[in-house]
Design an enzyme around this catalytic site. Structure first.
Site, PDB file in Angstrom:
ATOM      1  N   GLN A  91      21.774  98.140  34.243  1.00 42.06           N
ATOM      2  CA  GLN A  91      22.924  98.998  34.472  1.00 42.06           C
ATOM      3  C   GLN A  91      22.254 100.503  34.472  1.00 42.06           C
ATOM      4  OE1 GLN A  91      26.233  98.675  34.909  1.00 42.06           O
ATOM      5  NE2 GLN A  91      25.869  96.404  34.996  1.00 42.06           N
ATOM      6  N   HIS A 136      21.703  95.201  43.547  1.00 42.69           N
ATOM      7  CA  HIS A 136      23.272  95.341  43.935  1.00 42.69           C
ATOM      8  C   HIS A 136      23.987  96.024  42.689  1.00 42.69           C
ATOM      9  CE1 HIS A 136      25.335  92.301  41.201  1.00 42.69           C
ATOM     10  NE2 HIS A 136      24.116  91.925  40.934  1.00 42.69           N
ATOM     11  N   GLY A 192      18.515  90.550  38.807  1.00 44.80           N
ATOM     12  CA  GLY A 192      18.445  90.943  37.483  1.00 44.80           C
ATOM     13  C   GLY A 192      18.112  89.640  36.554  1.00 44.80           C
ATOM     14  N   ASN A 216      26.220  96.538  29.674  1.00 45.42           N
ATOM     15  CA  ASN A 216      26.815  96.512  31.013  1.00 45.42           C
ATOM     16  C   ASN A 216      28.633  96.430  30.915  1.00 45.42           C
ATOM     17  OD1 ASN A 216      25.875  93.921  29.725  1.00 45.42           O
ATOM     18  ND2 ASN A 216      27.273  93.102  31.088  1.00 45.42           N
ATOM     19  N   CYS A 271      30.795  87.801  34.521  1.00 47.28           N
ATOM     20  CA  CYS A 271      30.106  86.363  34.228  1.00 47.28           C
ATOM     21  C   CYS A 271      30.909  85.490  33.223  1.00 47.28           C
ATOM     22  CB  CYS A 271      28.741  86.536  33.688  1.00 47.28           C
ATOM     23  SG  CYS A 271      27.829  87.773  34.542  1.00 47.28           S
TER      24      CYS A 271
HETATM   25  C1  LIG Z   1      24.225  92.161  36.585  1.00 41.83           C
HETATM   26  C2  LIG Z   1      23.434  92.370  35.478  1.00 41.83           C
HETATM   27  C3  LIG Z   1      22.369  91.217  35.288  1.00 41.83           C
HETATM   28  C4  LIG Z   1      22.257  90.266  36.438  1.00 41.83           C
HETATM   29  O1  LIG Z   1      21.829  90.870  37.620  1.00 41.83           O
HETATM   30  P1  LIG Z   1      21.795  89.976  38.773  1.00 41.83           P
HETATM   31  O2  LIG Z   1      21.010  90.538  39.751  1.00 41.83           O
HETATM   32  O3  LIG Z   1      23.440  89.713  39.305  1.00 41.83           O
HETATM   33  O4  LIG Z   1      21.396  88.440  38.401  1.00 41.83           O
HETATM   34  C5  LIG Z   1      21.588  91.389  34.120  1.00 41.83           C
HETATM   35  N1  LIG Z   1      21.811  92.275  33.182  1.00 41.83           N
HETATM   36  C6  LIG Z   1      22.807  93.215  33.110  1.00 41.83           C
HETATM   37  C7  LIG Z   1      22.797  94.399  32.165  1.00 41.83           C
HETATM   38  C8  LIG Z   1      23.528  93.464  34.522  1.00 41.83           C
HETATM   39  O5  LIG Z   1      24.385  94.052  34.306  1.00 41.83           O
END
Ligand SMILES: *Cc1c(COP(=O)(O)O)cnc(C)c1O
Length: 399
Positions: free
Chosen positions: A181, A203, A72, A153, A326
């Site tokens: 999300q 994931h 993401g 998120n 994060c």
């Molecule tokens: C988890 C998340 C990301 C980052 O995704 P990754 O695959 O972990 O890099 C970006 N935006 C939102 C809203 C997320 O929940």
């Protein structure tokens, strides 16, 4: 050993059995390189293109509009940089977003700011929802991009992205949404929702880690961030992670096929969790109670420190989160909670529980009891709480 209750699915999810089974042959049997010309490599190429077709079908777009990324974060970076470079050529260096985006968006915007871009972050309302009219008002002649997430998120609130997309389309401004999300939980149709670019990450919907995708509408050529070979039609170099790509497609297909079946149950458990936690005095739900992801619960408790709450819940076998994974490790309160107007003192005392279909009714009751006990325990030890109780400090929430 106590059994673990995993209530942090917004941070990451368990790989589904379906996704794992789909992936396995591509590790040791069909391990060829899709760029190879011999037929063994071509098998991998077929799996790659089939996965592209599957995901495109789910998003209602063309396979050629999909670029696989490392997740993401990369997709968010690529989408935003793509719009910025296109805008720059036309002298448009203004971007509209919101204050409660994921850091993959906010930090990319910060970096563009250093390169002379101007960023307007539109306010998020107390209920955790962005008003389309305010996005419209923020768009200027020199705006090259609007980026607003589909679902937040931390607090799980669902944004009116189709309306925002329509506004952008009418004004001729590119619209990107971070749907990380939302994917697997909410319907996505990039055509009907007027989405020009969209990011996903496997994931978060029971697919493998380290894989995601960027949808970019035909005519928008993604800016290259990873230079090298000609993979992904020259838009993203590096040997394709075939097992992960196959796993993502399988997980997305499975999650989407189950949305109608599992959502009502999930909402029922989520609402029971909200009802139970609401009984804790001086607590409040963060974000709208209806327009939220089916598995998301997020509360603030007055007089509580989020980190202590998490550690004690961990002792009771409950995996939860405060703010986003994060930022944990830093002591700053969540930028999302500040964006919806929570004062610093209460923003520190937040708890996010993100349940999934494996969370049972018993788990929900256990979590309610565990949180109530831990909150009570921590408050009794807190001088800050005693000041509130004795009236030395005013309460922010009501009882
Ligand atoms: C988890 C998340 C990301 C980052 O995704 P990754 O695959 O972990 O890099 C970006 N935006 C939102 C809203 C997320 O929940």
């Amino acid at each position: 050993m106590i059994e673990i209750i995993y209530a942090d699915n917004a941070a990451t999810t368990k790989l589904s059995k379906t996704a794992l089974d789909a992936m396995l042959p591509y590790f040791r049997e069909q391990y060829g390189n899709p760029s190879s010309l011999y037929s063994f490599g071509q098998k991998a190429k077929e799996a790659l293109e089939e996965s592209r077709e599957k995901t495109a079908h789910i998003l209602s777009c063309e396979p050629r509009e999909i670029t696989f990324t490392s997740g993401g974060s990369e997709a968010d970076n690529q989408a935003i940089v793509t719009a910025a470079r296109l805008g720059e050529k036309k002298g448009k260096k203004h971007i509209v977003s919101t204050a409660f985006e994921h850091h993959a968006v906010l930090h990319t915007l910060k970096n563009l700011e250093k390169q002379g871009f101007e960023i307007t972050l539109v306010d998020v309302h107390k209920n955790g929802i962005v008003r389309p009219g305010e996005i419209a008002a923020a768009i200027r002649e020199d705006t090259c991009l609007v980026t607003v997430m589909y679902a937040n998120n931390e607090i799980g609130t669902i944004q009116p992205i189709a309306e925002i997309g329509k506004i952008c389309r009418d004004k001729g401004v590119l619209f990107h949404t971070d749907a990380v999300q939302a994917a697997g939980h909410l319907r996505i149709n990039v055509k009907e929702q007027n989405i020009d670019m969209l990011s996903l990450s496997a994931h978060k919907f029971h697919g493998p880690k380290g894989i995601g995708l960027l949808y970019a509408r035909r005519g928008i050529i993604p800016e290259v961030l990873i230079h090298g070979g000609a993979q992904e039609r020259g838009r993203r170099a590096g040997t394709e992670n075939i097992p992960a790509i196959v796993g993502m497609a399988a997980a997305l297909e499975e999650a989407v096929s189950q949305i109608d079946k599992v959502t009502p149950e999930l909402i029922r458990r989520r609402d029971r969790l909200i009802e139970g936690l609401n009984k804790i005095p001086y607590s409040e739900l963060n974000g709208d109670c209806n327009h939220r992801l089916p598995g998301n619960v997020n509360f603030c408790f007055e007089g509580i420190e989020g980190e202590s709450l998490l550690l004690l819940l961990d002792d009771k076998g409950v995996c939860a989160s405060s703010g986003s994974a994060c930022t944990s490790g830093s002591l700053d309160p969540s930028h999302v909670l500040l964006a919806i107007g929570r004062p610093h003192e209460v923003a520190h005392g937040s708890l996010r529980l993100s349940i999934d279909t494996e969370t049972t009714d018993e788990d929900v009751e256990y979590i309610i009891k565990a949180v109530a006990e831990v909150v009570d325990y921590l408050r009794n030890m807190s001088p800050f709480w005693h000041d509130l109780v004795s009236g030395k400090r005013p309460h922010i929430f009501s009882e």
